[in-house]
Scaffold this active site. Structure first.
Site, PDB file in Angstrom:
ATOM      1  N   SER A  75       0.756  -1.285   0.008  1.00 49.00           N
ATOM      2  CA  SER A  75       0.021   0.094   0.060  1.00 49.00           C
ATOM      3  C   SER A  75       0.892   1.328   0.114  1.00 49.00           C
ATOM      4  CB  SER A  75      -0.922  -0.126   1.318  1.00 49.00           C
ATOM      5  OG  SER A  75      -2.050  -1.057   1.081  1.00 49.00           O
ATOM      6  N   ASN A 272       7.918  -7.313  11.373  1.00 52.51           N
ATOM      7  CA  ASN A 272       7.017  -6.224  11.129  1.00 52.51           C
ATOM      8  C   ASN A 272       5.737  -6.652  11.701  1.00 52.51           C
ATOM      9  OD1 ASN A 272       6.164  -8.304   9.308  1.00 52.51           O
ATOM     10  ND2 ASN A 272       5.599  -6.989   7.839  1.00 52.51           N
ATOM     11  N   CYS A 274       2.574  -7.692  10.911  1.00 52.34           N
ATOM     12  CA  CYS A 274       1.951  -9.226  10.704  1.00 52.34           C
ATOM     13  C   CYS A 274       2.815 -10.209  10.564  1.00 52.34           C
ATOM     14  CB  CYS A 274       1.121  -8.929   9.234  1.00 52.34           C
ATOM     15  SG  CYS A 274      -0.171  -7.522   9.225  1.00 52.34           S
ATOM     16  N   GLU A 276       5.314 -11.246   8.904  1.00 51.87           N
ATOM     17  CA  GLU A 276       5.809 -12.241   7.449  1.00 51.87           C
ATOM     18  C   GLU A 276       7.189 -11.417   7.137  1.00 51.87           C
ATOM     19  OE1 GLU A 276       3.473 -10.047   7.723  1.00 51.87           O
ATOM     20  OE2 GLU A 276       3.771  -8.386   5.918  1.00 51.87           O
TER      21      GLU A 276
HETATM   22  O1  CDP Z   1      -2.335  -5.457   1.380  1.00 49.73           O
HETATM   23  P1  CDP Z   1      -1.470  -4.064   1.994  1.00 49.73           P
HETATM   24  O2  CDP Z   1      -0.313  -3.913   1.190  1.00 49.73           O
HETATM   25  O3  CDP Z   1      -2.218  -3.011   2.421  1.00 49.73           O
HETATM   26  O4  CDP Z   1      -0.886  -4.745   3.248  1.00 49.73           O
HETATM   27  P2  CDP Z   1      -0.682  -6.306   3.900  1.00 49.73           P
HETATM   28  O5  CDP Z   1      -0.346  -7.291   2.879  1.00 49.73           O
HETATM   29  O6  CDP Z   1      -2.167  -6.766   4.583  1.00 49.73           O
HETATM   30  O7  CDP Z   1       0.271  -5.860   4.991  1.00 49.73           O
HETATM   31  C1  CDP Z   1       1.623  -5.984   4.975  1.00 49.73           C
HETATM   32  C2  CDP Z   1       2.289  -5.040   5.870  1.00 49.73           C
HETATM   33  O8  CDP Z   1       1.949  -3.774   5.849  1.00 49.73           O
HETATM   34  C3  CDP Z   1       2.057  -5.610   7.262  1.00 49.73           C
HETATM   35  O9  CDP Z   1       2.738  -6.716   7.928  1.00 49.73           O
HETATM   36  C4  CDP Z   1       2.446  -4.242   8.033  1.00 49.73           C
HETATM   37  O10 CDP Z   1       3.826  -4.274   8.021  1.00 49.73           O
HETATM   38  C5  CDP Z   1       1.839  -3.246   7.234  1.00 49.73           C
HETATM   39  N1  CDP Z   1       0.522  -2.701   7.409  1.00 49.73           N
HETATM   40  C6  CDP Z   1       0.410  -1.450   8.362  1.00 49.73           C
HETATM   41  O11 CDP Z   1       1.548  -1.035   8.718  1.00 49.73           O
HETATM   42  N2  CDP Z   1      -0.823  -0.783   8.670  1.00 49.73           N
HETATM   43  C7  CDP Z   1      -1.821  -1.905   8.274  1.00 49.73           C
HETATM   44  N3  CDP Z   1      -3.154  -1.077   8.638  1.00 49.73           N
HETATM   45  C8  CDP Z   1      -1.748  -2.798   7.449  1.00 49.73           C
HETATM   46  C9  CDP Z   1      -0.545  -3.376   6.959  1.00 49.73           C
END
Ligand code: CDP
Length: 549
Positions: A75, A272, A274, A276
């Protein structure tokens, strides 16, 4: 106007709410196509530092793989590329040393990172325990949990400027004297709402568990024992907390460090939010995911396209490291030293449905294994080719790749992200998870609650054999047995450098003993961590079942 992207209603809703640029009056200033053009154009500028770089050609290739929804970067890249913030990574780990200066320096950096949509992870294991001495003030220490609250409050206040709620991971070693307080804290749903918590479990602890021995709790300031606890009782206490609230998760610290590609640069203590992406203190990483649902052609997998997307994905993410801005000089230095990237997948469950393979079957493991081995192998080839032209990552000498004699541009290339938002944009199942349900309620980023019907189910439900298809292929997260969940996690973990975002969903009737069995099995499988979630164990769920079949 460029050719239009095929986005469904929820994808458009999320894009409009959170991703597309607006002016001060709130008027949208770009279309989804213009967003992808902005990202492709900005990221391809990373080619300019390479004498053989091909920015115009790469811009088109990047644009095409995003608009076809075959690949999406995390994102922050979608939000910030080509914009003033310019910070493109989703994952950060910051150090927390046992001093007020270090703690509050990290709070400040956390605020800056959350402002750009990044998530932060910390190990609090170096903090002296509650009631320990504080020499300078003749007072007593308040302990890790009270300092986690400080980070939590700071996150609450920032709320990421309205774009994204700040996410944090707080980690404490299992032998820290305050471990019991840490494990129990989130049983209170009002506590640490902006944090995921994980207990860092060591091999030594698991040996004590197997042998039913006591483990010493060590004060990190004095390095001396400050008490002891029975290993079985402690792991059970963790399982009971996870049973009640879904928290804490566990990470296996030694498994993580066995896979640390740069042990000469430092030891890994945290991941981080989540889980991973294990990272060194001050390290950040940008993720990107290939949409597996889009590589099915005529009932089979288009291996050539998958190979092509892997090469393009690595190049894209390497360019991201080049063009991204960094919240501090330490983060810039550490990130550019290792140049870690995390290419992964989403839409695995949808790929299986399209191929007619049940999620909880040996065929699913075989198919997942073939896919991730190809991505892993090709990502290493791609990173090697980039290293030949652009040079290896600066910490290459002394790294595991140096010992293997494989020149690499990036210390890691693969990660399986949750793809919480990306999978909504791409209209597919998230990461390597099974579908949540054929119909469910989902709270979208921004707090909007929507009803979702699985797009593949929408097509299948009018078929005469719909009931049979539903039972065999549309396997819901809670129908898949815990061990089938773990098997899929192992399949992907075996071939990725970093870690796999995976939740083991349990039915409401599961017990704390079931959770203990999962921890032990996950450890024996060599996984880097586990997250379990028992249905209805938390008042607020992002996803909730809409059908009861
Ligand atoms: O789909 P998206 O790229 O938004 O994120 P994701 O794959 O669900 O999450 C990847 C990483 O983005 C997580 O492990 C966090 O490090 C970060 N993240 C965050 O900082 N804040 C959120 N609300 C969601 C994800």
């Amino acid at each position: 106007m460029e050719g239009s992207v095929q986005l469904d209603d929820n994808a458009l809703l999320v894009l409009r709410e959170r991703y597309l640029i607006r002016d001060e009056a709130g008027t949208l200033l770009e279309t989804p196509e213009e967003l992808f053009r902005r990202v492709a154009c900005s990221v391809s500028q990373g080619e300019n530092n390479d004498p053989e770089g091909r920015s115009a050609e790469m811009e088109e290739a990047f644009y095409e793989m995003m608009t076809s929804l075959e690949f999406l970067p995390n994102s922050p890249t979608l939000m910030n590329a080509g914009r003033p913030l310019g910070q493109l990574a989703a994952c950060f780990v910051l150090p927390v040393e046992d001093s007020l200066d270090s703690i509050f320096d990290s709070v400040k950096l956390t605020a800056k990172i959350h402002q750009t949509g990044g998530g932060t992870g910390f190990s609090f294991s170096r903090l002296r325990p509650k009631n320990d001495v504080v020499k300078s003030t003749m007072g007593v220490a308040s302990g890790p949990v009270s300092f986690i609250r400080v980070f939590n409050c700071a996150t609450e206040a920032i709320k990421q400027g309205g774009t994204r709620r700040g996410a944090n991971m707080g980690i404490l070693r299992i032998d820290h004297p305050d471990i019991m307080e840490f494990v129990a804290i989130k049983r209170d749903p009002a506590e640490l709402t902006n944090f995921n918590l994980s207990v860092a479990i060591t091999d030594e602890f698991m040996r004590s568990y197997e042998e039913n021995r006591d483990v010493a709790l060590i004060n990190p300031r004095t390095k001396k024992a400050a008490g002891k606890v029975n290993a079985r009782e402690l792991l059970r206490f963790i399982a009971e907390a996870a049973w009640a609230s879904g928290e804490p998760g566990v990470i296996f610290l030694d498994a993580i460090n066995r896979a640390n590609p740069t042990p000469h640069v430092g030891e890994i203590e945290a991941t981080n939010p989540c889980g991973e992406q294990p990272l060194l203190p001050y390290e950040s990483c940008c993720l990107g995911s290939i949409n597996l649902s889009r590589i099915v052609r005529n009932g089979g997998i288009d291996w050539q396209r998958l190979q092509k997307l892997t090469h393009l994905g690595v190049r894209f993410l390497d360019d991201v490291v080049e063009v991204s801005t960094y919240p501090s000089e330490e983060i810039r230095a550490m990130t550019s030293g290792n140049r870690k990237i995390g290419l992964g997948v989403m839409g695995f469950a949808h790929l299986l449905i399209r191929l007619g393979i049940p999620y909880d079957s040996p065929d699913a493991e075989r198919t997942g294994g073939e896919i991730i081995r190809l991505i892993e192998r090709e990502s290493k080839i791609a990173s090697n080719r980039l290293a030949e032209k652009r040079g290896p990552f600066p910490n290459f000498k002394g790294s595991v790749w140096d010992r293997k004699n494989l020149l690499q541009r990036n210390a890691t290339t693969t990660t399986i992200a949750p793809t919480g938002t990306l999978s909504i944009l791409a209209g597919t199942s998230s990461g390597v998870e099974p579908i949540y349900d054929i119909r469910y309620k989902r709270i979208l980023p921004g707090g909007i609650e929507v009803e979702v019907e699985d797009p593949l189910w929408r097509k299948a439900k009018d078929r005469p054999d719909a009931d049979e298809l539903r039972r065999r292929l549309f396997r819901k997260a809670y129908e898949v047995s815990p061990f089938a969940h773990l098997n899929i996690q192992r399949t992907f973990q075996s071939s990725v450098d970093n870690a796999v975002s995976k939740t083991v969903n349990l039915p409401e009737t599961a017990t704390a003993d079931d959770i203990l069995d999962i921890y032990v099995a996950a450890y024996r499988m060599g996984l880097k961590g586990t997250t379990v979630f028992r249905n209805k164990s938390r008042g607020y769920q992002i996803l909730s079942c809409g059908t009861h079949q």
